[in-house]
Design an enzyme around this catalytic site. Structure first.
Site, PDB file in Angstrom:
ATOM      1  N   THR A   5      32.023 -51.721  -0.285  1.00  0.00           N
ATOM      2  CA  THR A   5      33.392 -50.976  -0.625  1.00  0.00           C
ATOM      3  C   THR A   5      33.364 -49.682   0.043  1.00  0.00           C
ATOM      4  O   THR A   5      32.449 -49.193   0.404  1.00  0.00           O
ATOM      5  CB  THR A   5      33.315 -50.916  -2.439  1.00  0.00           C
ATOM      6  OG1 THR A   5      32.379 -49.756  -2.546  1.00  0.00           O
ATOM      7  CG2 THR A   5      33.018 -51.996  -3.223  1.00  0.00           C
ATOM      8  N   ASP A   6      34.730 -49.416   0.083  1.00  0.00           N
ATOM      9  CA  ASP A   6      35.092 -48.026   0.436  1.00  0.00           C
ATOM     10  C   ASP A   6      34.693 -47.137  -0.820  1.00  0.00           C
ATOM     11  O   ASP A   6      34.559 -47.432  -2.034  1.00  0.00           O
ATOM     12  CB  ASP A   6      36.258 -47.843   0.948  1.00  0.00           C
ATOM     13  CG  ASP A   6      36.552 -46.653   1.877  1.00  0.00           C
ATOM     14  OD1 ASP A   6      35.471 -45.977   1.872  1.00  0.00           O
ATOM     15  OD2 ASP A   6      37.468 -46.446   2.557  1.00  0.00           O
ATOM     16  N   TYR A   7      34.548 -46.052  -0.675  1.00  0.00           N
ATOM     17  CA  TYR A   7      34.143 -44.776  -1.547  1.00  0.00           C
ATOM     18  C   TYR A   7      34.827 -44.915  -2.922  1.00  0.00           C
ATOM     19  O   TYR A   7      36.083 -44.630  -2.991  1.00  0.00           O
ATOM     20  CB  TYR A   7      34.344 -43.724  -1.018  1.00  0.00           C
ATOM     21  CG  TYR A   7      33.781 -42.144  -1.393  1.00  0.00           C
ATOM     22  CD1 TYR A   7      32.859 -41.652  -0.318  1.00  0.00           C
ATOM     23  CD2 TYR A   7      33.958 -41.611  -2.452  1.00  0.00           C
ATOM     24  CE1 TYR A   7      32.239 -40.629  -0.649  1.00  0.00           C
ATOM     25  CE2 TYR A   7      33.438 -40.572  -2.978  1.00  0.00           C
ATOM     26  CZ  TYR A   7      32.287 -39.993  -2.031  1.00  0.00           C
ATOM     27  OH  TYR A   7      31.670 -38.848  -2.574  1.00  0.00           O
TER      28      TYR A   7
END
Ligand code: BGC
Length: 745
Positions: free
Chosen positions: A284-286
């Site tokens: 995932t992104d952050y």
């Protein structure tokens, strides 16, 4: 039994090779299966967990005790940790002090260099030089892999047509064809052909998907587009990265079709796995799993984690959602052991391919780090790529400047700024290693020349107190070189702008200098297309240099002093003002195409439809003349592609590089088609007076699209084939695609 079935299923996918990369041997696959058998649920969830170290962060840090987590086997991957020694120690903890000794995976945003910083990605893309782009990624990988890293969060392959969006600087611009070729080059550069080699990294195609279409160019904002637009314009570079063998994908922060990307089964499973056969892992992104709560599709973190895992996420970046809640979700039957196993296997596969199970310390080598980082050859390559990335936007003959007998007034807030040269996402790059334009000119000008320097103003703010000194310098000089633009942090993540002009009083400074009567050369440094019609009217020459990296100053000097002939071409349209945005070359015709004398056609009252500088545009110190293009036949078909040729002659008195661009228009389709689509380009080097013939081949695959019923294929009919130096100055011929039936390639 259920477990066995899962393994067989997973193995089926493993053995689908992408690109020509080595796959796991049977023995390695077995080793991983046995390891999985030994793992507790907690250890499995650990493999799905990615935390930042305390080096640096790009958002709120949720956890400070990642070292304890490593020792407990509760984290399988760390990002923002780098340098050989530091990572070796973290690796030692994981390999020597945990129950199963599974090696950690170290990731970092090595976007345009690790320590030797190359031009920002948009700048490199302006080179249109795929070999140079690949080499830049190779250098970045070699340096990063010597500093303990295994994985880069690059390439960013988001198409963007909105210069307000600061992250346009991180991609390859507006075009899916150019973006796809650049995505492949970057993946090849980072990954090489052996993931276990100690000078390669695994790459990550991000941000899946459509992040570049944030409404109004505001970062993290809603995305809403038709599936046809998604598939035509935004997905191709991801698919190209996948076909080039990319080993990981990162989700996007935005929603698409009402579902946040990190929870989108459609994107992460139906398209990525089922349609495309991706066999790497998805991160995932952050904290984007957690962000599904404010998005409003889940009530709490536990539910967010369930949605993410079920959608097809394998690894949770920094959110600690899997870490905190997945066990409970499993107990409640909201997720299955098989889902978790599948994600673990995908991650272990990549660790195995990286060679980490053979030697977990292979990427942490102090001596290699010392020899590799900022190596002379790397700096030279950075200078070469920086030169190639620069785009000459205007020149009335003032450039190139002579090195000798010249009095040059170097003015502007960016003329001597080391930090700004590095641009955003400069990894471990240090400002003190960057060579500014001022330093480079001091070094490269002949003793008979004089360099005067005055700052003039800052990038932002209203302070004009430096004007008098700058004007005095300009009055004494033969030419004024003004280094202006944006600060490095004005583009990149969370750096959207609602205006596209030169910030502060920089335009005023340019105009004031011009009034002295001294010719003005504007050297732009910026991370996005700017809307600068008044700079265009005022300056005698304009060189777009983006943020050109560690060797930016010498590279700019190479160009303005004529040691190199500029050859960059815009990978993105430069509008005249913000109101025209989005403005891109590949638009649709509409039912009322613009007619200057007909009010009721598609246009503005206050600005032309045309851009300030079109896609593909760029000048050099020589000129090229295009002959009349010709097609090899009047018709083409599935079996008989058509060839399209043009002669290009260097009509100037210097050697130069031309980027010959090939565009196509499908004149009638079952759905409306863009007025132009780039289908090929060729870079040719021509000596003065030399002519070369460039030939492009058009096949039916090249003109396939999503038709009215969303089936993918071509349709017979008339096509116009265009060739020229940019998306505006084109010549064309017509050909017909003949067939009685529509086809599905
Ligand atoms: C960015 C990603 C980046 C990640 C890790 C996020 O904020 O959107 O592009 O890879 O941080 O630093």
């Amino acid at each position: 039994m259920r477990f066995l079935c899962t393994i067989i299923l997973v193995l089926g996918v493993w053995y689908t090779p992408q690109a020509q990369l080595p796959e796991l041997t049977d023995e390695q696959a077995k080793q991983i299966e046995e390891l999985l058998d030994d793992m507790t649920t907690e250890e499995k969830i650990g493999q799905l967990t990615l935390f930042t170290s305390d080096w640096d962060v790009t958002g709120p840090t949720l956890r400070g005790n990642y070292k304890e987590d490593i020792l407990a086997g509760k984290v399988g991957a760390i990002f923002n940790a780098h340098t050989a020694d530091y990572n070796r120690e973290l690796q030692r903890m994981s390999v020597e002090e945990t129950r199963l000794g599974i090696p950690l995976l170290f990731g970092y945003d090595v976007i345009h260099g690790y320590k030797t910083i190359f031009p920002i990605s948009l700048g490199e893309s302006a080179s249109w030089d795929l070999e140079a782009i690949e080499e830049s990624a190779q250098v970045a990988a070699a340096e990063a892999a010597a500093a303990g890293l295994h994985w880069t969060f690059a390439p960013m392959v988001d198409i963007s047509r909105d210069p307000r969006w600061g992250r346009i600087s991180e991609g390859a611009g507006e075009d899916p064809y150019l973006g796809s070729r650049i995505a492949e080059a970057r993946v090849r550069g980072f990954q090489g052909d052996d993931l276990a080699a100690t000078n390669t990294l695994i790459a990550c195609a991000k941000h899946f998907a459509a992040y570049g279409a944030a409404q109004a160019g505001r970062d993290y904002h809603t995305v809403d587009m038709s599936e046809r637009v998604l598939r035509h314009d935004f997905l191709p570079p991801f698919k190209a990265a996948l076909d080039a063998g990319v080993q990981s994908f990162m989700t996007a922060f935005n929603e698409l079709f009402g579902v946040p990307a990190s929870g989108s089964h459609y994107l992460l499973t139906e398209i990525l796995r089922d349609e495309w056969g991706f066999n790497g892992f998805v991160v995932t992104d952050y904290t984007s799993i957690n962000e599904m709560i404010p998005h409003g599709v889940v009530a709490d973190e536990k539910e967010a984690g369930e949605l993410a895992l079920t959608a097809g996420v394998d690894m949770d970046m920094q959110g600690a959602v899997f870490y905190n809640h997945l066990r409970q979700s499993l107990k409640e039957g909201k997720v299955t052991e098989a889902q978790i196993d599948q994600a673990v296997m995908r991650i272990l596969r990549v660790k195995m391919l990286l060679g980490l199970f053979d030697d977990p310390y292979r990427y942490s080598d102090v001596q290699r780090q010392e020899e590799t980082i900022l190596a002379e050859a790397h700096l030279e390559k950075a200078r070469e790529v920086a030169r190639k990335s620069m785009v000459l936007l205007k020149n009335n003959g003032v450039l190139p400047l002579s090195k000798s007998g010249q009095k040059i007034a170097l003015i502007g807030p960016l003329a001597d700024s080391q930090a700004d040269l590095l641009g955003s996402w400069h990894a471990a790059g240090s400002a003190e290693d960057a060579i500014t334009l001022k330093t480079a000119l001091e070094d490269m000008l002949a003793p008979s020349s004089t360099l005067l320097h005055a700052r003039g103003c800052e990038v932002e703010g209203e302070d004009r107190s430096g004007f008098p000194e700058a004007l005095a310098a300009a009055r004494q000089a033969d030419v004024a070189v003004l280094a202006v633009g944006e600060n490095w942090w004005m583009s990149g993540e969370a750096a959207s702008r609602s205006e596209l002009d030169l910030p502060g009083v920089q335009l005023e400074l340019i105009k004031a200098i011009k009034e002295t009567g001294t010719p003005v050369v504007v050297v732009l440094m910026n991370g996005r297309p700017l809307a600068i019609p008044e700079v265009d009217e005022t300056a005698d020459a304009i060189l777009e240099t983006w943020f050109a990296g560690t060797m930016g100053g010498p590279a700019i000097a190479d160009i303005i002093l004529g040691d190199a002939n500029p050859s960059g071409r815009l990978p993105v349209t430069f509008p005249r003002n913000v109101g025209q945005v989005p403005l891109y070359y590949s638009m649709k015709n509409t039912g009322r195409p613009m007619e200057p004398n007909n009010k009721y056609t598609t246009k503005y009252l206050d600005v032309p439809n045309t851009p300030l500088y079109p896609f593909g545009y760029g000048l050099g110190y020589t000129t090229f003349e295009y002959g009349e293009p010709s097609a090899s036949a009047e018709t083409f078909s599935e079996k008989n592609p058509v060839e399209f040729s043009v002669k290009v002659r260097n009509t100037g008195d210097r050697a130069g590089r031309e980027t010959v661009q090939f565009y196509v228009r499908d004149l009638v389709g079952s759905v409306t088609r863009p007025v132009l689509q780039l289908k090929g380009f060729r870079q040719i080097d021509l000596e003065p007076g030399e002519t070369k013939t460039v030939t492009f081949t058009l096949t039916t695959d090249d003109v396939a699209f999503y038709r009215r019923d969303m089936s993918y294929g071509w349709e017979p009919g008339d096509f116009e084939l265009f060739v020229g130096p940019n998306a505006q100055d084109l010549q064309s011929v017509r050909v017909e695609l003949t067939s009685n039936k529509k086809s599905n390639p």
